[in-house]
Design a protein around this motif. Structure first.
Motif, PDB file in Angstrom:
ATOM      1  N   THR A 191       0.160  -1.630   6.465  1.00 31.78           N
ATOM      2  CA  THR A 191       0.220  -1.543   5.011  1.00 31.78           C
ATOM      3  C   THR A 191       0.856  -2.804   4.448  1.00 31.78           C
ATOM      4  O   THR A 191       1.910  -3.233   4.914  1.00 31.78           O
ATOM      5  CB  THR A 191       1.038  -0.320   4.582  1.00 31.78           C
ATOM      6  OG1 THR A 191       0.400   0.860   5.089  1.00 31.78           O
ATOM      7  CG2 THR A 191       1.120  -0.227   3.067  1.00 31.78           C
ATOM      8  N   THR A 192       0.226  -3.378   3.441  1.00 31.23           N
ATOM      9  CA  THR A 192       0.700  -4.635   2.885  1.00 31.23           C
ATOM     10  C   THR A 192       1.211  -4.465   1.459  1.00 31.23           C
ATOM     11  O   THR A 192       0.833  -3.532   0.744  1.00 31.23           O
ATOM     12  CB  THR A 192      -0.421  -5.686   2.888  1.00 31.23           C
ATOM     13  OG1 THR A 192      -1.535  -5.187   2.140  1.00 31.23           O
ATOM     14  CG2 THR A 192      -0.867  -5.997   4.304  1.00 31.23           C
ATOM     15  N   ASN A 193       2.073  -5.392   1.085  1.00 30.37           N
ATOM     16  CA  ASN A 193       2.624  -5.413  -0.263  1.00 30.37           C
ATOM     17  C   ASN A 193       2.807  -6.873  -0.657  1.00 30.37           C
ATOM     18  O   ASN A 193       3.194  -7.699   0.175  1.00 30.37           O
ATOM     19  CB  ASN A 193       3.970  -4.689  -0.289  1.00 30.37           C
ATOM     20  CG  ASN A 193       4.604  -4.705  -1.665  1.00 30.37           C
ATOM     21  OD1 ASN A 193       3.996  -4.252  -2.620  1.00 30.37           O
ATOM     22  ND2 ASN A 193       5.806  -5.233  -1.777  1.00 30.37           N
TER      23      ASN A 193
END
Length: 115
Positions: free
Chosen positions: A56-58
């Protein structure tokens, strides 16, 4: 103990691209949340992007659509692909690894965007 070593920084013209790499020692890299931060002269160190162990990226709003963070657990490496670079992206870029309450920083790599 985990050691992080960044590479790939340099001088690039506005609109250009660079790919940063952060190589980690140790066998637990795959469970770390990894991140890229940057610090311009006279300013605080700010978050650029993070990626969890699950992928999961941010991203910071200032880099969304231009930067991409990714990881290769087989190589113990996290990457930051930077496209459409602007002079405002000039900073020292740091890699950070987080696992629970513990965290580790790399030594940083300079990125300069200038014509």
């Amino acid at each position: 103990q985990v050691q992080l070593v960044e590479s790939g920084g340099g001088l690039v013209q506005p609109g250009g691209s660079l790919r940063l790499s952060c190589a980690a020692s140790g066998r637990v890299f795959s469970i770390f949340t990894m991140g890229w931060y940057r610090q311009a002269p006279g300013k605080q160190r700010d978050l650029v992007a993070t990626i969890t162990s699950g992928g999961t990226t941010n991203y910071a709003d200032s880099v969304k659509g231009r930067f991409t963070i990714s990881r290769d657990n087989a190589k113990n490496t996290v990457y930051l692909q930077m496209n459409s670079l602007k002079p405002a992206d000039t900073a020292v870029y740091y890699c950070k690894g987080v696992l629970g309450a513990g965290y580790y920083w790399g030594q940083g790599t300079q990125v300069t965007v200038s014509s």
